[in-house]
Write a protein that holds these residues in place. Structure first.
Motif, PDB file in Angstrom:
ATOM      1  N   VAL A 138       0.717  -1.302   0.088  1.00  0.00           N
ATOM      2  CA  VAL A 138      -0.061   0.070   0.036  1.00  0.00           C
ATOM      3  C   VAL A 138       0.965   1.238   0.059  1.00  0.00           C
ATOM      4  CG1 VAL A 138      -2.243  -1.207   0.813  1.00  0.00           C
ATOM      5  CG2 VAL A 138      -0.366   0.001   2.421  1.00  0.00           C
ATOM      6  N   THR A 139       2.093   1.221   0.476  1.00  0.00           N
ATOM      7  CA  THR A 139       3.127   2.356   0.300  1.00  0.00           C
ATOM      8  C   THR A 139       3.244   2.729  -1.086  1.00  0.00           C
ATOM      9  OG1 THR A 139       5.168   1.172   0.443  1.00  0.00           O
ATOM     10  CG2 THR A 139       4.180   1.926   2.577  1.00  0.00           C
ATOM     11  N   LEU A 140       3.012   1.753  -2.191  1.00  0.00           N
ATOM     12  CA  LEU A 140       3.001   2.182  -3.579  1.00  0.00           C
ATOM     13  C   LEU A 140       1.781   2.926  -4.019  1.00  0.00           C
ATOM     14  CD1 LEU A 140       4.641  -1.126  -5.006  1.00  0.00           C
ATOM     15  CD2 LEU A 140       5.973   1.101  -4.465  1.00  0.00           C
ATOM     16  N   TYR A 141       0.811   3.270  -3.505  1.00  0.00           N
ATOM     17  CA  TYR A 141      -0.365   3.840  -3.564  1.00  0.00           C
ATOM     18  C   TYR A 141      -0.634   5.301  -2.701  1.00  0.00           C
ATOM     19  CZ  TYR A 141      -2.109  -0.645  -5.616  1.00  0.00           C
ATOM     20  OH  TYR A 141      -1.951  -1.507  -6.604  1.00  0.00           O
ATOM     21  N   ALA A 142      -0.979   6.041  -3.571  1.00  0.00           N
ATOM     22  CA  ALA A 142      -1.446   7.367  -2.968  1.00  0.00           C
ATOM     23  C   ALA A 142      -2.453   7.141  -1.664  1.00  0.00           C
ATOM     24  CB  ALA A 142      -2.084   8.414  -3.985  1.00  0.00           C
ATOM     25  N   GLN A 143      -2.356   8.171  -0.757  1.00  0.00           N
ATOM     26  CA  GLN A 143      -3.329   8.135   0.220  1.00  0.00           C
ATOM     27  C   GLN A 143      -4.734   8.012  -0.237  1.00  0.00           C
ATOM     28  OE1 GLN A 143      -2.834   7.672   3.776  1.00  0.00           O
ATOM     29  NE2 GLN A 143      -0.532   7.897   3.523  1.00  0.00           N
ATOM     30  N   ASP A 144      -5.185   8.875  -1.328  1.00  0.00           N
ATOM     31  CA  ASP A 144      -6.276   8.776  -1.635  1.00  0.00           C
ATOM     32  C   ASP A 144      -6.835   8.044  -2.887  1.00  0.00           C
ATOM     33  OD1 ASP A 144      -4.938  10.344  -3.205  1.00  0.00           O
ATOM     34  OD2 ASP A 144      -6.562  11.992  -3.360  1.00  0.00           O
ATOM     35  N   CYS A 145      -5.891   6.888  -3.080  1.00  0.00           N
ATOM     36  CA  CYS A 145      -5.910   6.191  -4.376  1.00  0.00           C
ATOM     37  C   CYS A 145      -7.559   5.366  -4.353  1.00  0.00           C
ATOM     38  CB  CYS A 145      -4.971   4.887  -4.242  1.00  0.00           C
ATOM     39  SG  CYS A 145      -5.250   3.768  -2.976  1.00  0.00           S
ATOM     40  N   ARG A 146      -7.859   5.139  -5.546  1.00  0.00           N
ATOM     41  CA  ARG A 146      -9.156   4.360  -5.798  1.00  0.00           C
ATOM     42  C   ARG A 146      -8.613   2.858  -6.279  1.00  0.00           C
ATOM     43  NH1 ARG A 146     -14.087   5.373 -10.205  1.00  0.00           N
ATOM     44  NH2 ARG A 146     -15.346   3.927  -9.139  1.00  0.00           N
ATOM     45  N   PHE A 147      -9.365   1.911  -5.880  1.00  0.00           N
ATOM     46  CA  PHE A 147      -9.278   0.611  -6.327  1.00  0.00           C
ATOM     47  C   PHE A 147     -10.644   0.096  -6.651  1.00  0.00           C
ATOM     48  CE2 PHE A 147      -9.508  -3.988  -5.700  1.00  0.00           C
ATOM     49  CZ  PHE A 147      -8.265  -4.445  -6.344  1.00  0.00           C
ATOM     50  N   LYS A 148     -10.491  -0.325  -7.848  1.00  0.00           N
ATOM     51  CA  LYS A 148     -11.955  -0.999  -8.234  1.00  0.00           C
ATOM     52  C   LYS A 148     -11.456  -2.538  -9.062  1.00  0.00           C
ATOM     53  CE  LYS A 148     -16.176   0.323 -11.138  1.00  0.00           C
ATOM     54  NZ  LYS A 148     -16.760  -0.930 -10.440  1.00  0.00           N
ATOM     55  N   ASP A 149     -12.583  -3.333  -8.772  1.00  0.00           N
ATOM     56  CA  ASP A 149     -12.403  -4.763  -9.250  1.00  0.00           C
ATOM     57  C   ASP A 149     -13.886  -5.162  -9.350  1.00  0.00           C
ATOM     58  OD1 ASP A 149     -13.081  -5.776  -6.935  1.00  0.00           O
ATOM     59  OD2 ASP A 149     -11.028  -6.934  -6.620  1.00  0.00           O
TER      60      ASP A 149
END
Length: 138
Positions: free
Chosen positions: A27-38
């Motif tokens: 998760v450190t490779l993702y921005a704090q406010d990232c969006r993930f959709k599947d």
């Protein structure tokens, strides 16, 4: 899989070695406010993303990702992958968008739930295959 783009290389390395103990590193490779959709989730933020993957480890037998191909152009990345879970494999793809700091701000997974999951279940699979045969043009 190795990739010359450091952002893609870091993601691929994390996904291919993913374990419950490595979720914080992922998760450190993702921005704090990232969006993930599947097909099953649509979440925002690192904490929610971490919960999605923690749930995967709680509910799926021996999950692991193998990245087959990666393409990067500018701030966009496309990965094709195989998700191994126990006795079955799901083939899918991810479309990612990096921010100026190289963190993932958007991650969208694409895979066919009917073909890759439902058809492999005993009762539902038989119904899905029957429906597919009836709807096939040839």
């Amino acid at each position: 899989m190795k990739h010359p783009d450091p952002r893609a290389a870091a993601l691929i390395a994390q996904y291919e070695a993913l374990s419950p103990a490595g979720l914080d590193d992922l998760v450190t490779l993702y921005a704090q406010d990232c969006r993930f959709k599947d097909p099953f989730n649509d979440v925002r933020g690192r904490a929610a993303l971490r919960r999605v993957f923690a749930h995967m480890f709680e509910t799926v037998k021996a999950p692991r990702f193998v990245v087959a191909e990666a393409m990067v152009e500018g701030d966009r990345c496309f990965l094709s992958w195989d998700f191994h879970a126990g006795d079955f494999v799901i083939r899918g793809a991810s479309h990612l968008h990096f921010d100026a700091a190289g963190l993932v701000v958007a991650h969208r997974d694409y895979w066919d739930v009917a073909e890759e999951l439902y058809e492999k279940l005993p009762v539902l699979g038989a119904l899905m295959r029957l429906l597919k045969r009836r709807l096939r043009a040839t």
